[in-house]
Every structure is written in C-alpha cells, then in structure tokens.
Motif scaffolding. Structure first.
Motif, PDB file in Angstrom:
ATOM      1  N   VAL A  51       0.837  -1.191   0.000  1.00  0.00           N
ATOM      2  CA  VAL A  51       0.000   0.000   0.000  1.00  0.00           C
ATOM      3  C   VAL A  51       0.875   1.245   0.000  1.00  0.00           C
ATOM      4  CG1 VAL A  51      -1.744   1.332   1.265  1.00  0.00           C
ATOM      5  CG2 VAL A  51      -1.873  -1.170   1.210  1.00  0.00           C
ATOM      6  N   LYS A  52       0.544   2.176  -0.900  1.00  0.00           N
ATOM      7  CA  LYS A  52       1.191   3.487  -0.936  1.00  0.00           C
ATOM      8  C   LYS A  52       0.161   4.503  -0.461  1.00  0.00           C
ATOM      9  CE  LYS A  52       3.585   6.770  -3.926  1.00  0.00           C
ATOM     10  NZ  LYS A  52       2.789   7.964  -3.747  1.00  0.00           N
ATOM     11  N   HIS A  53       0.478   5.197   0.614  1.00  0.00           N
ATOM     12  CA  HIS A  53      -0.450   6.172   1.177  1.00  0.00           C
ATOM     13  C   HIS A  53      -0.591   7.379   0.259  1.00  0.00           C
ATOM     14  CE1 HIS A  53      -0.804   4.118   5.005  1.00  0.00           C
ATOM     15  NE2 HIS A  53       0.487   3.845   4.894  1.00  0.00           N
ATOM     16  N   SER A  54      -1.776   7.942   0.228  1.00  0.00           N
ATOM     17  CA  SER A  54      -2.039   9.145  -0.548  1.00  0.00           C
ATOM     18  C   SER A  54      -1.284  10.325   0.056  1.00  0.00           C
ATOM     19  CB  SER A  54      -3.540   9.447  -0.529  1.00  0.00           C
ATOM     20  OG  SER A  54      -3.802  10.723  -1.041  1.00  0.00           O
ATOM     21  N   ASP A  55      -0.818  11.220  -0.799  1.00  0.00           N
ATOM     22  CA  ASP A  55      -0.125  12.422  -0.333  1.00  0.00           C
ATOM     23  C   ASP A  55      -1.102  13.448   0.226  1.00  0.00           C
ATOM     24  OD1 ASP A  55       2.310  11.362  -1.134  1.00  0.00           O
ATOM     25  OD2 ASP A  55       2.217  12.315  -3.115  1.00  0.00           O
ATOM     26  N   THR A  56      -2.375  13.345  -0.146  1.00  0.00           N
ATOM     27  CA  THR A  56      -3.342  14.368   0.241  1.00  0.00           C
ATOM     28  C   THR A  56      -4.414  13.904   1.222  1.00  0.00           C
ATOM     29  OG1 THR A  56      -4.694  13.834  -1.695  1.00  0.00           O
ATOM     30  CG2 THR A  56      -3.064  15.600  -1.944  1.00  0.00           C
ATOM     31  N   ASP A  57      -4.573  12.594   1.404  1.00  0.00           N
ATOM     32  CA  ASP A  57      -5.616  12.081   2.296  1.00  0.00           C
ATOM     33  C   ASP A  57      -5.027  10.994   3.187  1.00  0.00           C
ATOM     34  OD1 ASP A  57      -7.834  10.948   3.538  1.00  0.00           O
ATOM     35  OD2 ASP A  57      -9.038  10.857   1.714  1.00  0.00           O
ATOM     36  N   PRO A  58      -4.953  11.228   4.501  1.00  0.00           N
ATOM     37  CA  PRO A  58      -4.333  10.252   5.403  1.00  0.00           C
ATOM     38  C   PRO A  58      -5.114   8.950   5.549  1.00  0.00           C
ATOM     39  CG  PRO A  58      -5.327  12.030   6.659  1.00  0.00           C
ATOM     40  CD  PRO A  58      -5.425  12.419   5.211  1.00  0.00           C
ATOM     41  N   LYS A  59      -6.374   8.916   5.100  1.00  0.00           N
ATOM     42  CA  LYS A  59      -7.185   7.697   5.218  1.00  0.00           C
ATOM     43  C   LYS A  59      -7.424   7.042   3.864  1.00  0.00           C
ATOM     44  CE  LYS A  59      -9.448   8.370   9.534  1.00  0.00           C
ATOM     45  NZ  LYS A  59     -10.480   7.680  10.258  1.00  0.00           N
ATOM     46  N   PHE A  60      -6.508   7.301   2.888  1.00  0.00           N
ATOM     47  CA  PHE A  60      -6.653   6.721   1.557  1.00  0.00           C
ATOM     48  C   PHE A  60      -5.303   6.262   1.045  1.00  0.00           C
ATOM     49  CE2 PHE A  60      -6.881   6.833  -3.078  1.00  0.00           C
ATOM     50  CZ  PHE A  60      -8.037   6.106  -3.289  1.00  0.00           C
ATOM     51  N   GLY A  61      -5.313   5.180   0.260  1.00  0.00           N
ATOM     52  CA  GLY A  61      -4.074   4.690  -0.322  1.00  0.00           C
ATOM     53  C   GLY A  61      -4.339   3.888  -1.583  1.00  0.00           C
ATOM     54  N   TYR A  62      -3.266   3.529  -2.249  1.00  0.00           N
ATOM     55  CA  TYR A  62      -3.316   2.738  -3.471  1.00  0.00           C
ATOM     56  C   TYR A  62      -2.585   1.430  -3.205  1.00  0.00           C
ATOM     57  CZ  TYR A  62      -4.413   7.305  -5.361  1.00  0.00           C
ATOM     58  OH  TYR A  62      -4.985   8.529  -5.591  1.00  0.00           O
ATOM     59  N   TYR A  63      -3.222   0.310  -3.537  1.00  0.00           N
ATOM     60  CA  TYR A  63      -2.541  -0.966  -3.304  1.00  0.00           C
ATOM     61  C   TYR A  63      -2.097  -1.577  -4.631  1.00  0.00           C
ATOM     62  CZ  TYR A  63      -6.859  -3.503  -4.503  1.00  0.00           C
ATOM     63  OH  TYR A  63      -7.958  -4.006  -5.148  1.00  0.00           O
ATOM     64  N   SER A  64      -1.072  -2.401  -4.540  1.00  0.00           N
ATOM     65  CA  SER A  64      -0.561  -3.117  -5.704  1.00  0.00           C
ATOM     66  C   SER A  64      -0.148  -4.521  -5.273  1.00  0.00           C
ATOM     67  CB  SER A  64       0.630  -2.378  -6.316  1.00  0.00           C
ATOM     68  OG  SER A  64       1.680  -2.278  -5.381  1.00  0.00           O
ATOM     69  N   ARG A  65       0.016  -5.375  -6.260  1.00  0.00           N
ATOM     70  CA  ARG A  65       0.423  -6.767  -6.052  1.00  0.00           C
ATOM     71  C   ARG A  65      -0.417  -7.498  -4.996  1.00  0.00           C
ATOM     72  NH1 ARG A  65       4.989  -3.825  -6.664  1.00  0.00           N
ATOM     73  NH2 ARG A  65       5.631  -3.838  -4.496  1.00  0.00           N
ATOM     74  N   PRO A  66      -1.759  -7.494  -5.165  1.00  0.00           N
ATOM     75  CA  PRO A  66      -2.573  -8.230  -4.200  1.00  0.00           C
ATOM     76  C   PRO A  66      -2.297  -9.728  -4.281  1.00  0.00           C
ATOM     77  CG  PRO A  66      -3.908  -7.540  -6.053  1.00  0.00           C
ATOM     78  CD  PRO A  66      -2.557  -6.910  -6.242  1.00  0.00           C
ATOM     79  N   ALA A  67      -2.203 -10.372  -3.138  1.00  0.00           N
ATOM     80  CA  ALA A  67      -1.910 -11.807  -3.068  1.00  0.00           C
ATOM     81  C   ALA A  67      -2.716 -12.441  -1.944  1.00  0.00           C
ATOM     82  CB  ALA A  67      -0.418 -12.020  -2.824  1.00  0.00           C
ATOM     83  N   LYS A  68      -2.814 -13.746  -1.974  1.00  0.00           N
ATOM     84  CA  LYS A  68      -3.515 -14.523  -0.940  1.00  0.00           C
ATOM     85  C   LYS A  68      -4.939 -14.006  -0.735  1.00  0.00           C
ATOM     86  CE  LYS A  68       0.805 -15.299   1.538  1.00  0.00           C
ATOM     87  NZ  LYS A  68       1.515 -15.063   2.790  1.00  0.00           N
ATOM     88  N   ALA A  69      -5.603 -13.671  -1.830  1.00  0.00           N
ATOM     89  CA  ALA A  69      -6.932 -13.077  -1.742  1.00  0.00           C
ATOM     90  C   ALA A  69      -8.014 -14.131  -1.560  1.00  0.00           C
ATOM     91  CB  ALA A  69      -7.221 -12.263  -2.996  1.00  0.00           C
ATOM     92  N   GLU A  70      -9.018 -13.764  -0.769  1.00  0.00           N
ATOM     93  CA  GLU A  70     -10.182 -14.613  -0.601  1.00  0.00           C
ATOM     94  C   GLU A  70     -11.385 -13.751  -0.244  1.00  0.00           C
ATOM     95  OE1 GLU A  70     -10.216 -17.204   2.898  1.00  0.00           O
ATOM     96  OE2 GLU A  70      -8.579 -16.031   3.736  1.00  0.00           O
ATOM     97  N   VAL A  71     -12.527 -14.119  -0.792  1.00  0.00           N
ATOM     98  CA  VAL A  71     -13.778 -13.478  -0.404  1.00  0.00           C
ATOM     99  C   VAL A  71     -14.232 -14.203   0.849  1.00  0.00           C
ATOM    100  CG1 VAL A  71     -16.159 -13.002  -1.047  1.00  0.00           C
ATOM    101  CG2 VAL A  71     -14.358 -12.851  -2.771  1.00  0.00           C
ATOM    102  N   ILE A  72     -14.370 -13.468   1.943  1.00  0.00           N
ATOM    103  CA  ILE A  72     -14.729 -14.115   3.204  1.00  0.00           C
ATOM    104  C   ILE A  72     -16.229 -14.062   3.482  1.00  0.00           C
ATOM    105  CG2 ILE A  72     -12.472 -13.945   4.294  1.00  0.00           C
ATOM    106  CD1 ILE A  72     -13.357 -11.413   5.673  1.00  0.00           C
ATOM    107  N   GLU A  73     -16.918 -13.161   2.778  1.00  0.00           N
ATOM    108  CA  GLU A  73     -18.378 -13.099   2.915  1.00  0.00           C
ATOM    109  C   GLU A  73     -18.956 -12.446   1.664  1.00  0.00           C
ATOM    110  OE1 GLU A  73     -21.750 -11.022   5.789  1.00  0.00           O
ATOM    111  OE2 GLU A  73     -19.694 -11.157   6.487  1.00  0.00           O
ATOM    112  N   ARG A  74     -19.906 -13.114   1.038  1.00  0.00           N
ATOM    113  CA  ARG A  74     -20.574 -12.559  -0.132  1.00  0.00           C
ATOM    114  C   ARG A  74     -21.750 -11.704   0.328  1.00  0.00           C
ATOM    115  NH1 ARG A  74     -17.757 -12.893  -4.819  1.00  0.00           N
ATOM    116  NH2 ARG A  74     -16.809 -14.922  -4.999  1.00  0.00           N
ATOM    117  N   ALA A  75     -21.897 -10.555  -0.304  1.00  0.00           N
ATOM    118  CA  ALA A  75     -23.050  -9.702  -0.014  1.00  0.00           C
ATOM    119  C   ALA A  75     -24.280 -10.331  -0.622  1.00  0.00           C
ATOM    120  CB  ALA A  75     -22.841  -8.319  -0.610  1.00  0.00           C
ATOM    121  N   THR A  76     -25.401 -10.143   0.015  1.00  0.00           N
ATOM    122  CA  THR A  76     -26.632 -10.569  -0.630  1.00  0.00           C
ATOM    123  C   THR A  76     -26.904  -9.556  -1.725  1.00  0.00           C
ATOM    124  OG1 THR A  76     -28.000  -9.337   0.938  1.00  0.00           O
ATOM    125  CG2 THR A  76     -27.550 -11.647   1.460  1.00  0.00           C
TER     126      THR A  76
END
Length: 86
Positions: A51-76
């Motif tokens: 994750v690379k944090h945004s320069d302008t928003d402390p609660k936002f970032g950009y992620y790259s190279r996602p791995a070990k992904a799993e959906v843990i709960e499907r929305a209805t």
C-alpha cells in the motif's frame, strides 16, 4: 475489508478491473481486483498487498500486487441493489 466499488478501467494494456475497499478501521484503498476472486460490491474480502499512502488524504491509499486473496463473505445481491438505489 468491504468492497465499495468495482469498475473496469481501460489502459494501454487493455481493460483492468479495479476496486475500492474500505478496511474495518475506516481507511480506503484503490487497486486491481485480485485475480480469481470475482469480488463484487458489498462483499467482504481479505488479501495481502503493498500500500502506498495518498499524499493528500491520510485515510486513503493505493494498493498493488494483491496476493492470498479470498472473499470471506458474499453480499446478498438484493441488499447491494437496495443500497445502490438509495
């Protein structure tokens, strides 16, 4: 985190599916949907990423190279459609 948005983005390399994910602590990250997950809006997903944090928003970032992904709960899907209509 919870998938807030899923969007196909065109680039020089062709279409890529991106998603906005909100972590349980409130911050949001934007990046490429992990392959094989088919996560959709409202789903809860877990994955590792850089994750690379945004320069302008402390609660936002950009992620790259996602791995070990799993959906843990499907929305209805009915609940997701109601949220979208509101």
């Amino acid at each position: 985190g919870e998938v807030l948005t899923v969007k196909v983005v065109e680039s020089d390399f062709g279409p890529t599916t991106k998603m906005l994910v909100k972590h349980a602590t409130g911050y949001k990250v934007w990046g490429t949907r992990p392959s094989g997950t088919h996560a959709e809006r409202g789903d809860r997903i877990r994955f590792d990423a850089t994750v690379k944090h945004s320069d302008t928003d402390p609660k936002f970032g950009y992620y790259s190279r996602p791995a070990k992904a799993e959906v843990i709960e499907r929305a209805t899907r009915d609940a997701a459609a109601q949220t979208e209509a509101a």
